[in-house]
Design a protein around this motif. Structure first.
Motif, PDB file in Angstrom:
ATOM      1  N   THR A 121       0.818  -1.221   0.000  1.00 32.07           N
ATOM      2  CA  THR A 121       0.000   0.000   0.000  1.00 32.07           C
ATOM      3  C   THR A 121       0.849   1.269   0.000  1.00 32.07           C
ATOM      4  O   THR A 121       0.333   2.349  -0.230  1.00 32.07           O
ATOM      5  CB  THR A 121      -0.906   0.041   1.243  1.00 32.07           C
ATOM      6  N   TYR A 122       2.163   1.159   0.238  1.00 26.81           N
ATOM      7  CA  TYR A 122       2.944   2.386   0.408  1.00 26.81           C
ATOM      8  C   TYR A 122       3.230   3.106  -0.906  1.00 26.81           C
ATOM      9  O   TYR A 122       3.614   4.271  -0.916  1.00 26.81           O
ATOM     10  CB  TYR A 122       4.219   2.125   1.222  1.00 26.81           C
ATOM     11  N   ILE A 123       3.014   2.411  -2.029  1.00 31.84           N
ATOM     12  CA  ILE A 123       3.014   3.085  -3.334  1.00 31.84           C
ATOM     13  C   ILE A 123       1.573   2.965  -3.840  1.00 31.84           C
ATOM     14  O   ILE A 123       1.134   1.861  -4.205  1.00 31.84           O
ATOM     15  CB  ILE A 123       4.012   2.429  -4.312  1.00 31.84           C
ATOM     16  N   MET A 159      10.570  -2.335 -10.354  1.00 32.84           N
ATOM     17  CA  MET A 159      10.962  -2.069  -8.962  1.00 32.84           C
ATOM     18  C   MET A 159      12.317  -2.721  -8.663  1.00 32.84           C
ATOM     19  O   MET A 159      13.234  -2.596  -9.438  1.00 32.84           O
ATOM     20  CB  MET A 159       9.852  -2.506  -7.995  1.00 32.84           C
ATOM     21  N   SER A 160      12.423  -3.470  -7.570  1.00 34.32           N
ATOM     22  CA  SER A 160      13.750  -3.956  -7.170  1.00 34.32           C
ATOM     23  C   SER A 160      14.344  -5.018  -8.095  1.00 34.32           C
ATOM     24  O   SER A 160      15.512  -5.388  -7.922  1.00 34.32           O
ATOM     25  CB  SER A 160      13.706  -4.495  -5.745  1.00 34.32           C
ATOM     26  N   VAL A 161      13.577  -5.516  -9.067  1.00 36.49           N
ATOM     27  CA  VAL A 161      14.182  -6.441 -10.034  1.00 36.49           C
ATOM     28  C   VAL A 161      15.223  -5.698 -10.878  1.00 36.49           C
ATOM     29  O   VAL A 161      16.077  -6.313 -11.524  1.00 36.49           O
ATOM     30  CB  VAL A 161      13.104  -7.130 -10.910  1.00 36.49           C
ATOM     31  N   PRO A 204      14.750  -6.364   6.562  1.00 42.41           N
ATOM     32  CA  PRO A 204      13.950  -6.046   5.371  1.00 42.41           C
ATOM     33  C   PRO A 204      14.682  -5.160   4.355  1.00 42.41           C
ATOM     34  O   PRO A 204      15.694  -4.528   4.678  1.00 42.41           O
ATOM     35  CB  PRO A 204      12.743  -5.298   5.944  1.00 42.41           C
ATOM     36  N   PHE A 205      14.125  -5.104   3.123  1.00 46.03           N
ATOM     37  CA  PHE A 205      14.808  -4.425   2.005  1.00 46.03           C
ATOM     38  C   PHE A 205      15.069  -2.949   2.253  1.00 46.03           C
ATOM     39  O   PHE A 205      15.984  -2.375   1.690  1.00 46.03           O
ATOM     40  CB  PHE A 205      14.019  -4.610   0.704  1.00 46.03           C
ATOM     41  N   ASN A 206      14.238  -2.323   3.107  1.00 44.70           N
ATOM     42  CA  ASN A 206      14.402  -0.880   3.320  1.00 44.70           C
ATOM     43  C   ASN A 206      14.874  -0.579   4.746  1.00 44.70           C
ATOM     44  O   ASN A 206      14.603   0.479   5.282  1.00 44.70           O
ATOM     45  CB  ASN A 206      13.087  -0.158   3.019  1.00 44.70           C
ATOM     46  N   ARG A 223      11.232   5.966   4.740  1.00 42.07           N
ATOM     47  CA  ARG A 223      12.355   5.049   4.993  1.00 42.07           C
ATOM     48  C   ARG A 223      13.482   5.315   3.996  1.00 42.07           C
ATOM     49  O   ARG A 223      14.648   5.389   4.363  1.00 42.07           O
ATOM     50  CB  ARG A 223      11.894   3.588   4.916  1.00 42.07           C
ATOM     51  N   ASN A 224      13.120   5.438   2.721  1.00 44.81           N
ATOM     52  CA  ASN A 224      14.166   5.709   1.728  1.00 44.81           C
ATOM     53  C   ASN A 224      14.813   7.075   1.972  1.00 44.81           C
ATOM     54  O   ASN A 224      16.013   7.248   1.763  1.00 44.81           O
ATOM     55  CB  ASN A 224      13.602   5.620   0.308  1.00 44.81           C
ATOM     56  N   GLN A 225      14.004   8.039   2.447  1.00 41.31           N
ATOM     57  CA  GLN A 225      14.587   9.363   2.737  1.00 41.31           C
ATOM     58  C   GLN A 225      15.594   9.268   3.881  1.00 41.31           C
ATOM     59  O   GLN A 225      16.646   9.901   3.846  1.00 41.31           O
ATOM     60  CB  GLN A 225      13.474  10.366   3.063  1.00 41.31           C
ATOM     61  N   THR A 258      16.852   9.461  -9.009  1.00 39.38           N
ATOM     62  CA  THR A 258      17.403   8.489  -9.976  1.00 39.38           C
ATOM     63  C   THR A 258      16.967   7.076  -9.592  1.00 39.38           C
ATOM     64  O   THR A 258      16.470   6.308 -10.427  1.00 39.38           O
ATOM     65  CB  THR A 258      18.957   8.554  -9.986  1.00 39.38           C
ATOM     66  N   TYR A 259      17.128   6.750  -8.307  1.00 40.91           N
ATOM     67  CA  TYR A 259      16.740   5.420  -7.821  1.00 40.91           C
ATOM     68  C   TYR A 259      15.249   5.170  -8.077  1.00 40.91           C
ATOM     69  O   TYR A 259      14.866   4.108  -8.570  1.00 40.91           O
ATOM     70  CB  TYR A 259      17.081   5.315  -6.327  1.00 40.91           C
ATOM     71  N   ASN A 260      14.415   6.168  -7.757  1.00 41.30           N
ATOM     72  CA  ASN A 260      12.968   5.992  -7.960  1.00 41.30           C
ATOM     73  C   ASN A 260      12.643   5.778  -9.429  1.00 41.30           C
ATOM     74  O   ASN A 260      11.814   4.932  -9.771  1.00 41.30           O
ATOM     75  CB  ASN A 260      12.196   7.208  -7.433  1.00 41.30           C
ATOM     76  N   SER A 276      13.449 -10.346  -6.592  1.00 41.43           N
ATOM     77  CA  SER A 276      12.042  -9.944  -6.538  1.00 41.43           C
ATOM     78  C   SER A 276      11.922  -8.430  -6.542  1.00 41.43           C
ATOM     79  O   SER A 276      12.882  -7.719  -6.235  1.00 41.43           O
ATOM     80  CB  SER A 276      11.425 -10.462  -5.248  1.00 41.43           C
ATOM     81  N   GLY A 277      10.724  -7.944  -6.862  1.00 47.17           N
ATOM     82  CA  GLY A 277      10.401  -6.520  -6.723  1.00 47.17           C
ATOM     83  C   GLY A 277       9.044  -6.389  -6.062  1.00 47.17           C
ATOM     84  O   GLY A 277       8.224  -7.312  -6.125  1.00 47.17           O
ATOM     85  N   VAL A 278       8.796  -5.232  -5.457  1.00 51.98           N
ATOM     86  CA  VAL A 278       7.574  -5.032  -4.676  1.00 51.98           C
ATOM     87  C   VAL A 278       6.321  -4.954  -5.578  1.00 51.98           C
ATOM     88  O   VAL A 278       5.196  -5.014  -5.094  1.00 51.98           O
ATOM     89  CB  VAL A 278       7.758  -3.782  -3.766  1.00 51.98           C
TER      90      VAL A 278
HETATM   91  N1  GLN Z   1      11.009   1.440  -5.134  1.00 49.73           N
HETATM   92  C1  GLN Z   1      10.787   0.456  -4.128  1.00 49.73           C
HETATM   93  C2  GLN Z   1      11.231   1.012  -2.792  1.00 49.73           C
HETATM   94  O1  GLN Z   1      12.274   1.577  -2.711  1.00 49.73           O
HETATM   95  C3  GLN Z   1      11.536  -0.794  -4.471  1.00 49.73           C
HETATM   96  C4  GLN Z   1      11.551  -1.780  -3.347  1.00 49.73           C
HETATM   97  C5  GLN Z   1      11.266  -3.202  -3.790  1.00 49.73           C
HETATM   98  O2  GLN Z   1      10.876  -3.463  -4.910  1.00 49.73           O
HETATM   99  N2  GLN Z   1      11.409  -4.110  -2.851  1.00 49.73           N
HETATM  100  O3  GLN Z   1      10.573   0.910  -1.807  1.00 49.73           O
END
Ligand code: GLN
Length: 308
Positions: free
Chosen positions: A34-36, A71-73, A103-105, A174-176, A197-199, A259-261
């Motif tokens: 839900t965060y995106i 995403m993360s792929v 976790p990833f973030n 979190r990313n910030q 750039t990352y986004n 994987s990607g979100v």
């Molecule tokens: N853009 C997503 C993020 O930074 C990518 C994370 C993901 O796919 N796990 O939250």
């Protein structure tokens, strides 16, 4: 295992369709992120898969023309680009190769490591690598990576403006915080430019065939110069690609996987081919339930683990 026949070639279209249906049932156990905001609005029932083999075969199920954000792929391909162009010494001065059980973030992981980005499959590590792309602004940096991949993998990645707007509409705290910490430790100089750039890289979209073609880049590097980078990327996909779930998946399935979100997942079968999947509902680690089920089913049924 050497039976003279590549195991992946023994797959049948019928088997894949049956397993894709089962993956669709299992995917109901997952949740949309839900965060995106836009990722919460996709059709959770979608299950799309394409397998490409080095012998030129292809197997598929689901809507092959659907586009989805990677995403993360994208992280393994950002790493591949930086390794090919900068070399391992430069790259591994800026990011580590240690797995993480966070976790990833995770900001906690980055704090515990004193601001050192632990691996390139975590957001912290990918952000540190995004800071190394050439270009005046985020758009040209993302374009640079996108064109490089489109040329070498014969795919057609496109920036999905709608998802990028959605990401920007709900800035991810979190990313910030990750980027502020990375700036503090000296791994990122221009935080706004680097985060954008990352986004943008995460918002590159693909069809399932584009994703499978990207996978083939790692199976059959186009150039001798790519061989070592490609081996390193696959090793990091195996140890870190599914975050906290990476170790268990290596034991159960034994394929380098990312994987990607969005629900996209890519697995590599060295010397044989690539499996690309998309199914949006996620498990608690942020990995696609349906895609991981499907890859596990294919790999176990055909004996594909690299450890066989
Ligand atoms: N853009 C997503 C993020 O930074 C990518 C994370 C993901 O796919 N796990 O939250």
């Amino acid at each position: 295992m050497n039976r003279g026949v590549k195991q992946l070639d023994e797959l049948t279209q019928k088997q894949l369709e049956t397993w894709a249906k089962e993956a669709q049932r299992r995917s109901q156990l997952g949740q949309l992120p839900t965060y995106i905001p836009q990722l919460a609005q996709v059709n959770p029932q979608e299950v799309v898969v394409q397998i490409l083999t080095l012998t030129g075969k292809s197997f598929q199920a689901g809507n092959q023309s659907l586009r989805f954000p990677l995403m993360s792929v994208m992280k393994p391909f950002l790493l591949l680009n930086r390794l090919v162009e900068l070399g391992e010494d430069e790259v591994f001065k800026r990011v580590g190769v240690q797995p993480s059980d966070q976790p990833f973030n995770s900001l906690e992981q980055l704090q515990a490591d004193d601001g050192w980005p632990r691996n390139p499959m975590l957001n912290s590590g990918a952000i540190a690598l995004a800071a190394l792309l050439p270009g005046q602004n985020a758009g040209s940096r993302c374009d640079y990576l996108c064109s490089w991949l489109n040329q070498t993998a014969h795919c057609q990645l496109v920036l999905d403006q709608a998802i990028l707007e959605s990401v920007r509409s709900a800035p991810n705290p979190r990313n910030q915080r990750l980027i502020a910490r990375l700036q503090g430790s000296g791994y990122v100089e221009h935080p706004d430019l680097t985060l954008d750039t990352y986004n943008q890289i995460c918002c590159l979209s693909a069809t399932i065939s584009d994703l499978a073609e990207l996978g083939l880049l790692l199976v059959k590097p186009p150039d001798l110069k790519w061989q070592v980078p490609s081996r390193m990327v696959k090793a990091l996909m195996m140890t870190c690609g599914l975050y906290e779930a990476s170790g268990q998946f290596a034991v159960d399935v034994g394929l380098p996987t990312k994987s990607g979100v969005s629900g996209a997942v890519l697995s590599i079968i060295p010397q044989q081919g690539a499996i690309a999947c998309y199914s949006p509902p996620l498990d608690p680690e942020g990995n696609s339930v349906g895609s991981l089920f499907l890859i596990q089913k294919i790999a176990q049924s055909l004996g594909l683990s690299v450890f066989n």
